[in-house]
Design an enzyme around this catalytic site. Structure first.
Site, PDB file in Angstrom:
ATOM      1  N   ASN A  68      70.785 -61.029  50.998  1.00  0.00           N
ATOM      2  CA  ASN A  68      69.479 -60.631  51.520  1.00  0.00           C
ATOM      3  C   ASN A  68      69.247 -59.158  51.219  1.00  0.00           C
ATOM      4  O   ASN A  68      70.201 -58.378  51.205  1.00  0.00           O
ATOM      5  CB  ASN A  68      69.461 -60.878  53.042  1.00  0.00           C
ATOM      6  CG  ASN A  68      68.060 -60.820  53.611  1.00  0.00           C
ATOM      7  OD1 ASN A  68      67.537 -59.761  53.872  1.00  0.00           O
ATOM      8  ND2 ASN A  68      67.461 -61.979  53.779  1.00  0.00           N
ATOM      9  N   CYS A  70      68.122 -57.099  53.154  1.00  0.00           N
ATOM     10  CA  CYS A  70      68.772 -56.450  54.291  1.00  0.00           C
ATOM     11  C   CYS A  70      70.242 -56.883  54.201  1.00  0.00           C
ATOM     12  O   CYS A  70      70.629 -57.952  54.689  1.00  0.00           O
ATOM     13  CB  CYS A  70      68.120 -56.911  55.594  1.00  0.00           C
ATOM     14  SG  CYS A  70      68.859 -56.152  57.034  1.00  0.00           S
ATOM     15  N   GLU A  78      81.438 -70.155  52.347  1.00  0.00           N
ATOM     16  CA  GLU A  78      82.230 -70.983  53.264  1.00  0.00           C
ATOM     17  C   GLU A  78      81.457 -71.249  54.554  1.00  0.00           C
ATOM     18  O   GLU A  78      81.415 -72.355  55.068  1.00  0.00           O
ATOM     19  CB  GLU A  78      83.551 -70.293  53.615  1.00  0.00           C
ATOM     20  CG  GLU A  78      84.459 -69.997  52.437  1.00  0.00           C
ATOM     21  CD  GLU A  78      84.208 -68.634  51.805  1.00  0.00           C
ATOM     22  OE1 GLU A  78      83.039 -68.233  51.662  1.00  0.00           O
ATOM     23  OE2 GLU A  78      85.195 -67.971  51.451  1.00  0.00           O
TER      24      GLU A  78
HETATM   25  N1  THU Z   1      81.659 -63.941  49.594  1.00  0.00           N
HETATM   26  C1  THU Z   1      81.698 -65.255  49.918  1.00  0.00           C
HETATM   27  O1  THU Z   1      80.691 -65.949  49.915  1.00  0.00           O
HETATM   28  N2  THU Z   1      82.902 -65.787  50.245  1.00  0.00           N
HETATM   29  C2  THU Z   1      84.089 -65.131  50.149  1.00  0.00           C
HETATM   30  O2  THU Z   1      85.120 -65.736  50.396  1.00  0.00           O
HETATM   31  C3  THU Z   1      84.132 -63.723  49.765  1.00  0.00           C
HETATM   32  C4  THU Z   1      82.805 -63.065  49.624  1.00  0.00           C
HETATM   33  C5  THU Z   1      80.377 -63.378  49.181  1.00  0.00           C
HETATM   34  C6  THU Z   1      79.711 -62.458  50.155  1.00  0.00           C
HETATM   35  C7  THU Z   1      78.817 -61.666  49.248  1.00  0.00           C
HETATM   36  O3  THU Z   1      77.628 -62.392  49.009  1.00  0.00           O
HETATM   37  C8  THU Z   1      79.587 -61.602  47.947  1.00  0.00           C
HETATM   38  O4  THU Z   1      80.540 -62.634  47.998  1.00  0.00           O
HETATM   39  C9  THU Z   1      80.276 -60.269  47.711  1.00  0.00           C
HETATM   40  O5  THU Z   1      81.036 -59.914  48.807  1.00  0.00           O
END
Ligand code: THU
Length: 165
Positions: A68, A70, A78
């Site tokens: 986002n 923001c 997950e």
């Molecule tokens: N992120 C996830 O979706 N899962 C993880 O296990 C690690 C990080 C995402 C959050 C953010 O959108 C991007 O990866 C970078 O941190």
């Protein structure tokens, strides 16, 4: 497997026990996490993540990260997969597979997601994968030892605070 296009569809799991997955099922789960990764909305981090969650009833829910403008409102893959399952009435899970684009590292869930997983038990499995399909398996308990969970709220206290302040 082609029929598993939609959230909550049953997944063919080839005669597994309650929580044990065959190698073939793990492969499929990772495949679905890689497919979910393609939906990642990550214009800020450019870091795509996908997750595929298998319920004890062998239903599959996928999720991707959704960022986002923001920044702090972004949601991890997950948590999206788990929230989709819970909102459809599924709260018992066998395993979740996670995929990213990191070529040399298994994608490891953030602390918030570990706690989010732990809400639904400590003894289910997390498959941390690489884009080539290789993986390592860890239980939620291994990822978040000595955790705080729903049961702790009911443990004996020295003081009971009433809700009326
Ligand atoms: N992120 C996830 O979706 N899962 C993880 O296990 C690690 C990080 C995402 C959050 C953010 O959108 C991007 O990866 C970078 O941190």
């Amino acid at each position: 497997m082609d029929q598993v296009k939609y959230t909550g569809e049953p997944m063919d799991t080839e005669g597994t026990g309650l929580r044990r997955l065959t190698k073939e099922t793990v492969k499929k789960l990772i495949h679905y996490s890689q497919e979910a990764k393609k939906q990642a909305y990550c214009p800020y981090s450019k870091f795509r993540v996908g997750a595929a969650l298998l319920t004890v009833d062998n239903c599959l829910f996928t999720g991707c990260n959704v960022e986002n403008a923001c920044y702090n409102l972004g949601v991890c893959a997950e948590r999206n997969a788990i929230s989709k399952a819970v909102s459809e009435g599924y709260t018992a899970f066998k395993a979740i597979a996670i995929a990213s684009d990191l070529s040399d590292q298994f994608i490891s869930p953030c602390g918030g997601c570990r706690q989010f997983m732990r809400e639904f038990g400590s003894s289910w499995d997390v498959y941390l994968s690489k884009p080539d399909g290789s993986y390592t398996k860890m239980s939620v308990n291994q990822l978040l030892p000595a955790s705080f969970g729903p049961e702790d709220l009911d443990m004996k206290k020295v003081l009971d605070i009433s809700n009326e302040y």
